[in-house]
Design a protein around this motif. Structure first.
Motif, PDB file in Angstrom:
ATOM      1  N   VAL A 149       0.840  -1.202   0.000  1.00  0.00           N
ATOM      2  CA  VAL A 149       0.000   0.000   0.000  1.00  0.00           C
ATOM      3  C   VAL A 149       0.876   1.253   0.000  1.00  0.00           C
ATOM      4  O   VAL A 149       0.618   2.199  -0.759  1.00  0.00           O
ATOM      5  CB  VAL A 149      -0.958   0.003   1.206  1.00  0.00           C
ATOM      6  CG1 VAL A 149      -1.745   1.318   1.258  1.00  0.00           C
ATOM      7  CG2 VAL A 149      -1.917  -1.179   1.140  1.00  0.00           C
ATOM      8  N   ALA A 150       1.914   1.278   0.840  1.00  0.00           N
ATOM      9  CA  ALA A 150       2.808   2.435   0.885  1.00  0.00           C
ATOM     10  C   ALA A 150       3.479   2.643  -0.463  1.00  0.00           C
ATOM     11  O   ALA A 150       3.659   3.790  -0.913  1.00  0.00           O
ATOM     12  CB  ALA A 150       3.844   2.237   1.976  1.00  0.00           C
ATOM     13  N   ASN A 151       3.867   1.550  -1.121  1.00  0.00           N
ATOM     14  CA  ASN A 151       4.527   1.627  -2.425  1.00  0.00           C
ATOM     15  C   ASN A 151       3.586   2.204  -3.485  1.00  0.00           C
ATOM     16  O   ASN A 151       3.979   3.095  -4.259  1.00  0.00           O
ATOM     17  CB  ASN A 151       4.984   0.227  -2.846  1.00  0.00           C
ATOM     18  CG  ASN A 151       5.784   0.241  -4.121  1.00  0.00           C
ATOM     19  OD1 ASN A 151       5.233   0.355  -5.211  1.00  0.00           O
ATOM     20  ND2 ASN A 151       7.105   0.091  -3.996  1.00  0.00           N
ATOM     21  N   ILE A 152       2.327   1.746  -3.510  1.00  0.00           N
ATOM     22  CA  ILE A 152       1.351   2.230  -4.491  1.00  0.00           C
ATOM     23  C   ILE A 152       1.082   3.721  -4.311  1.00  0.00           C
ATOM     24  O   ILE A 152       1.085   4.505  -5.273  1.00  0.00           O
ATOM     25  CB  ILE A 152       0.040   1.439  -4.392  1.00  0.00           C
ATOM     26  CG1 ILE A 152       0.238  -0.022  -4.796  1.00  0.00           C
ATOM     27  CG2 ILE A 152      -1.051   2.089  -5.247  1.00  0.00           C
ATOM     28  CD1 ILE A 152      -0.970  -0.898  -4.555  1.00  0.00           C
ATOM     29  N   VAL A 153       0.857   4.125  -3.071  1.00  0.00           N
ATOM     30  CA  VAL A 153       0.491   5.522  -2.792  1.00  0.00           C
ATOM     31  C   VAL A 153       1.644   6.458  -3.127  1.00  0.00           C
ATOM     32  O   VAL A 153       1.439   7.526  -3.732  1.00  0.00           O
ATOM     33  CB  VAL A 153       0.052   5.684  -1.329  1.00  0.00           C
ATOM     34  CG1 VAL A 153      -0.212   7.152  -1.001  1.00  0.00           C
ATOM     35  CG2 VAL A 153      -1.199   4.868  -1.030  1.00  0.00           C
ATOM     36  N   ALA A 154       2.860   6.090  -2.746  1.00  0.00           N
ATOM     37  CA  ALA A 154       4.016   6.941  -3.045  1.00  0.00           C
ATOM     38  C   ALA A 154       4.222   7.066  -4.553  1.00  0.00           C
ATOM     39  O   ALA A 154       4.489   8.159  -5.076  1.00  0.00           O
ATOM     40  CB  ALA A 154       5.260   6.369  -2.382  1.00  0.00           C
ATOM     41  N   ALA A 155       4.118   5.928  -5.281  1.00  0.00           N
ATOM     42  CA  ALA A 155       4.294   5.951  -6.739  1.00  0.00           C
ATOM     43  C   ALA A 155       3.209   6.785  -7.404  1.00  0.00           C
ATOM     44  O   ALA A 155       3.476   7.558  -8.349  1.00  0.00           O
ATOM     45  CB  ALA A 155       4.271   4.534  -7.275  1.00  0.00           C
ATOM     46  N   ALA A 156       1.928   6.658  -6.941  1.00  0.00           N
ATOM     47  CA  ALA A 156       0.831   7.431  -7.513  1.00  0.00           C
ATOM     48  C   ALA A 156       1.024   8.921  -7.230  1.00  0.00           C
ATOM     49  O   ALA A 156       0.703   9.771  -8.075  1.00  0.00           O
ATOM     50  CB  ALA A 156      -0.501   6.953  -6.932  1.00  0.00           C
ATOM     51  N   ASN A 157       1.559   9.241  -6.054  1.00  0.00           N
ATOM     52  CA  ASN A 157       1.806  10.636  -5.688  1.00  0.00           C
ATOM     53  C   ASN A 157       2.882  11.238  -6.605  1.00  0.00           C
ATOM     54  O   ASN A 157       2.754  12.373  -7.084  1.00  0.00           O
ATOM     55  CB  ASN A 157       2.246  10.707  -4.229  1.00  0.00           C
ATOM     56  CG  ASN A 157       2.215  12.118  -3.665  1.00  0.00           C
ATOM     57  OD1 ASN A 157       1.503  12.981  -4.177  1.00  0.00           O
ATOM     58  ND2 ASN A 157       2.981  12.358  -2.614  1.00  0.00           N
ATOM     59  N   TYR A 158       3.923  10.455  -6.873  1.00  0.00           N
ATOM     60  CA  TYR A 158       4.996  10.890  -7.781  1.00  0.00           C
ATOM     61  C   TYR A 158       4.455  11.055  -9.202  1.00  0.00           C
ATOM     62  O   TYR A 158       4.728  12.058  -9.882  1.00  0.00           O
ATOM     63  CB  TYR A 158       6.122   9.859  -7.769  1.00  0.00           C
ATOM     64  CG  TYR A 158       7.073   9.974  -8.922  1.00  0.00           C
ATOM     65  CD1 TYR A 158       7.985  11.017  -9.002  1.00  0.00           C
ATOM     66  CD2 TYR A 158       7.054   9.020  -9.955  1.00  0.00           C
ATOM     67  CE1 TYR A 158       8.871  11.123 -10.075  1.00  0.00           C
ATOM     68  CE2 TYR A 158       7.932   9.111 -11.037  1.00  0.00           C
ATOM     69  CZ  TYR A 158       8.816  10.168 -11.090  1.00  0.00           C
ATOM     70  OH  TYR A 158       9.703  10.263 -12.172  1.00  0.00           O
TER      71      TYR A 158
END
Length: 249
Positions: A225-234
């Motif tokens: 979840v942390a990986n998805i959210v950070a990538a989507a934010n970028y």
């Protein structure tokens, strides 16, 4: 003036009339006793009649005085009764006014109690709704520990943080980057050669993850979840949305 005359003046008229009647009768008796014994029967009768002729008039006057007194007593009693009736009516009126006032006060008190009860009920309802909302906020939705669950949880966080992206955009890029494996790592590209390999579902390098990490999610590139959210934010910052990414980014 002598004492006897003073006392006489104080006698009421009715007393005087009564005494007059008695005096007349007594006088007749005296006259009768004074007639000589040798007088004729006719003469005796005339004398007696003359003596008592004034008695009826005096008697009637005295009797009329008694009737007047009785009438006065009757009127007095009637006045007393009228006064008593008026007093009763006054008390009844006062009692009626008291009853009306009490009824008015009771109605006002009932209205006040009803309004208070309604206000308390509304306050209770608001408190219950607030408690329910707090519980809902505190209670985290249960997400499946798989790719579908990770994407859905990431989308809920993205919505709160106003990060654009859809399920389709995330799923499409995850499958291309890692085939849905949160432990995937790239050890052969330029980033790996520079010591910062791409890691996780959306293959994010450490500097990018740190720069776009969303507070509240685990500080780990391997956490799905942390990986998805950070990538989507970028991706939102660089391309407008993860939905706009169709290749390496």
């Amino acid at each position: 003036m002598t004492a006897s005359s003073t006392t006489g003046n104080r006698l009421k008229k009715s007393h005087k009339l009564s005494i007059a009647g008695v005096t007349a009768v007594a006088a007749a008796a005296v006259s009768f006793s004074l007639i000589p014994g040798n007088a004729s029967a006719e003469s005796q009768s005339k004398n007696v009649a003359a003596s008592v002729s004034t008695a009826p008039a005096a008697w009637n006057i005295a009797n009329g005085s008694g009737q007047a007194a009785a009438a006065h007593e009757s009127l007095t009693k009637q006045d007393n009764i009228a006064d008593r009736v008026a007093e009763i009516h006054a008390k009844q009126g006062s009692a009626t006014a008291t009853v009306k006032a009490d009824a008015k006060d009771k109605t006002a008190a009932e209205k006040k109690a009803t309004a208070k009860a309604k206000a308390a009920e509304k306050a209770k309802k608001r408190a219950a709704e607030k408690t329910k909302a707090n519980r809902s906020a505190d209670r985290k939705p249960a997400y499946a520990n798989n790719l579908n669950g990770w994407i859905k949880e990431a989308l809920s966080i993205m919505k709160k943080e106003k990060i654009p992206g859809t399920y389709e955009g995330l799923h499409r890029n995850i499958i291309r980057e890692s085939s849905g494996d949160p432990r995937a790592i790239n050890n052969w590209d330029i980033n790996a050669k520079n010591g910062v390999p791409s890691i996780g579902l959306l293959q994010v390098i450490k500097p990018t993850f740190d720069a776009y990490h969303v507070k509240g999610t685990p500080d780990s590139q391997y956490h799905p979840v942390a990986n998805i959210v950070a990538a989507a934010n970028y991706a939102a910052d660089r391309y407008g949305s993860i939905d706009n990414v169709d290749s390496a980014y």
